[in-house]
Design an enzyme around this catalytic site. Sequence first.
Site, mmCIF file in Angstrom:
data_model
loop_
_atom_site.group_PDB
_atom_site.id
_atom_site.type_symbol
_atom_site.label_atom_id
_atom_site.label_comp_id
_atom_site.label_asym_id
_atom_site.label_seq_id
_atom_site.Cartn_x
_atom_site.Cartn_y
_atom_site.Cartn_z
ATOM 1 N N HIS A 1 0.824 -1.214 0.000
ATOM 2 C CA HIS A 1 0.000 0.000 0.000
ATOM 3 C C HIS A 1 0.855 1.260 0.000
ATOM 4 C CE1 HIS A 1 -3.031 -2.876 0.741
ATOM 5 N NE2 HIS A 1 -2.475 -3.242 1.883
ATOM 6 N N ARG B 1 -8.143 -0.450 -13.426
ATOM 7 C CA ARG B 1 -8.031 -1.780 -12.795
ATOM 8 C C ARG B 1 -8.941 -1.792 -11.568
ATOM 9 N NH1 ARG B 1 -2.104 -1.002 -13.962
ATOM 10 N NH2 ARG B 1 -1.387 -2.848 -15.103
ATOM 11 N N ARG C 1 -12.127 -1.934 -16.614
ATOM 12 C CA ARG C 1 -11.862 -3.364 -16.762
ATOM 13 C C ARG C 1 -12.566 -4.116 -15.641
ATOM 14 N NH1 ARG C 1 -5.844 -5.655 -16.494
ATOM 15 N NH2 ARG C 1 -6.199 -5.452 -14.268
ATOM 16 N N GLU D 1 -4.049 -10.851 -23.820
ATOM 17 C CA GLU D 1 -2.906 -11.082 -22.928
ATOM 18 C C GLU D 1 -2.587 -12.565 -22.754
ATOM 19 O OE1 GLU D 1 -3.782 -9.143 -19.179
ATOM 20 O OE2 GLU D 1 -5.831 -9.859 -19.145
ATOM 21 N N ASN E 1 1.993 -7.120 -20.034
ATOM 22 C CA ASN E 1 2.520 -7.653 -18.765
ATOM 23 C C ASN E 1 2.221 -9.144 -18.671
ATOM 24 O OD1 ASN E 1 2.866 -4.950 -18.384
ATOM 25 N ND2 ASN E 1 1.290 -4.718 -16.816
ATOM 26 N N ASP E 2 0.987 -9.505 -18.985
ATOM 27 C CA ASP E 2 0.617 -10.917 -18.930
ATOM 28 C C ASP E 2 0.981 -11.654 -20.209
ATOM 29 O OD1 ASP E 2 -0.478 -11.635 -16.393
ATOM 30 O OD2 ASP E 2 -2.084 -10.205 -16.787
ATOM 31 N N ARG F 1 5.702 -13.417 -13.946
ATOM 32 C CA ARG F 1 6.088 -12.008 -14.038
ATOM 33 C C ARG F 1 6.626 -11.445 -12.724
ATOM 34 N NH1 ARG F 1 0.213 -9.053 -15.200
ATOM 35 N NH2 ARG F 1 0.833 -7.278 -13.943
ATOM 36 N N CYS G 1 -2.014 -1.435 -23.161
ATOM 37 C CA CYS G 1 -2.032 -0.837 -21.820
ATOM 38 C C CYS G 1 -1.034 -1.509 -20.872
ATOM 39 C CB CYS G 1 -3.441 -0.879 -21.231
ATOM 40 S SG CYS G 1 -4.059 -2.558 -21.011
HETATM 41 C C1 PEP Z 1 -1.282 -6.516 -18.559
HETATM 42 O O1 PEP Z 1 -1.341 -7.708 -18.270
HETATM 43 O O2 PEP Z 1 -0.485 -6.043 -19.370
HETATM 44 C C2 PEP Z 1 -2.174 -5.548 -17.880
HETATM 45 C C3 PEP Z 1 -2.238 -4.292 -18.250
HETATM 46 O O3 PEP Z 1 -2.929 -6.002 -16.855
HETATM 47 P P1 PEP Z 1 -2.388 -6.244 -15.367
HETATM 48 O O4 PEP Z 1 -1.010 -5.664 -15.270
HETATM 49 O O5 PEP Z 1 -3.377 -5.596 -14.478
HETATM 50 O O6 PEP Z 1 -2.408 -7.733 -15.269
HETATM 51 MG MG MG Z 2 -3.028 -8.484 -17.214
#
Ligand code: PEP
Ligand code: MG
Length: 589
Positions: free
Chosen positions: A198, A305, A341, A440, A463-464, A474, A511
């Site tokens: 946090h 998010r 989302r 993703e 990211n995913d 990750r 994103c």
């Molecule tokens: C991603 O996976 O790139 C993404 C934007 O979602 P999160 O990071 O919330 O999993």
């Molecule tokens: Mg993601």
Amino acid sequence: MTADKNKELILQGISGSPGICIGKAYLVDKEGVDVVEKYYISQAAVEKEKTRFKIAVKKTSDELREIIDGTPANYRQHAHILETHLVMLKDKKLYNKLIHIIEYERVNAEWALKKVVSEIKPLFQKMSASYLKERADDIVQVADRVMMNLKGADPEDISTISKRVILVARDLSPAETSQIQLEKIKGFVTDRGGVTSHTGIIARALGIPAVLGLEKATSLVKNEDIIIVDGSTGQLVINPCEQTLIEFGERQNRYNQYKMVIAQDSHLPAITRDGIKISIQGNIELPEEVVAVLDNGGEGIGLYRTEFQYLSRAVFPYENELFEKYKEVIEIMGQRPVTIRTLDINGDKAITGVVDLEEANPVLGLRAIRYCLKNQDVFKTQLRAILRAAAFGRVRLLLPLISSITEVIATKNILNEVADSLEHDKIEYDRKIEIGIMIEVPSAVIMADQLAKEVDFFSIGTNDLIQYTMAIDRGNRYVGHMYNPLQPVIIRMIDHVIRAAQKANIEVSICGEMAGDPFNIPILLGLGFKDLSMNPQSIPAVKSMLRSLEYSEAKQFAAEVLKQTTVPAIIELINNNYGSILKDKIYKG
Ligand code: PEP
Ligand code: MG
């Protein structure tokens, strides 16, 4: 080891929030549950000891309630974690276990508390989900409060800090953070915590430099010590020598200079040298961060998010609460788009009481849309809130972790049901909401042409996508060196998705964190993105980068990149072609 008054010491921690600050340390010096005296009590004193414990719990519960009620509306979000603390206090297993220890071991309440915490804490720490690991810290924080009330000591009153200091703490509980007058805080330093803690979230949202996870900062730093926090490199310097002060002073100037230059034109649109307009939007986790998106020149919310409203609390939020939160964001954004989302929980964002601890691979388990399709009451509550809020602005719905067309169709059916129920209840809502999916998962990439027929837009979550394509956790630092958005396979996948979207004439944006790094921008521009969404703090640098580029040139460059087979080859190509432009766009520390 202690820091010698005159001896400089440099510690390496986790970069929690970028920026550099130099100042005096203010130690939030909690005794904690570690220093506790043990003594035995007579049978006759057992009842009295139990009562003493119950009074301390009651007092703690009253204090928490008071803080929650007194938390300013802006920080209410963080107060939810205190609700979790309140529930932990009332947890029968914990409570009864403690009473049992007093009764049967005939020890003082302080010792019984220490014993219970030291038994429970490792159970949480062993859990693989980082969110649950952090619940171990919550238990310690609640226990600290009860302990202070048992001992009759006053809780650390950090609300009265009157000078601008750098806060050094084992951890900063949400209770403490909500009490701090943040304008008095130059920086944060904590022993515990990681990027998802946090303190990290709040520091980043507010642009306060922070170094977290230092392990021993509170034992090495003394009150009033001069310290340097470099949140960009994750370094903490205790008792810096003259030379170091000069060096970090220069770094600070360079960082401020960088921020200033880069922010100069952040409110102007991102138009390439050959006239192509790219829309730049922001990613947010909490409604408070909307301001940062607008301040940094964001033209919309490309990713909201929403899971953070579900974490850190005992019960799921009700429809009205969600509706109010979404409406707040939408109203601030006016006519700018807000992409909400749906819940992406579990995986690495597990919720206590919901996650199945037996799940061997949570990131491959009941995460995101899979969880929602299985728990339709939770999903419908959120969808109702989103459709209702959509009546107040330009809302788009984004579905996470889609891996098959079946999931999209199932969701659309539920959305229709939800819209019908709102119609039936005669509640204001907007049915004609655009529906998009996160790309993703590799299966979604391969099926992009078919998925494009079902939805209005794609948003690529690198990211995913990196995690699921490269089979790299990750959050695992041992394979962190392979986790790179410039992996040729990722670039090829992005290209494939963009082409599918263009063919179907639907919008495609990105994103993932990849979009917020100026280094990646020539490729993303060249591949054909017209929309990018990122951490609000990255917006000015990305806009500035785009303004220095030519789309036609970037297109040829991207074609060249697509022929490469290794990450170093792509990096070299970027440096050779764009090194001189990138020099001013990236702060290196
Ligand atoms: C991603 O996976 O790139 C993404 C934007 O979602 P999160 O990071 O919330 O999993
Ligand atoms: Mg993601």
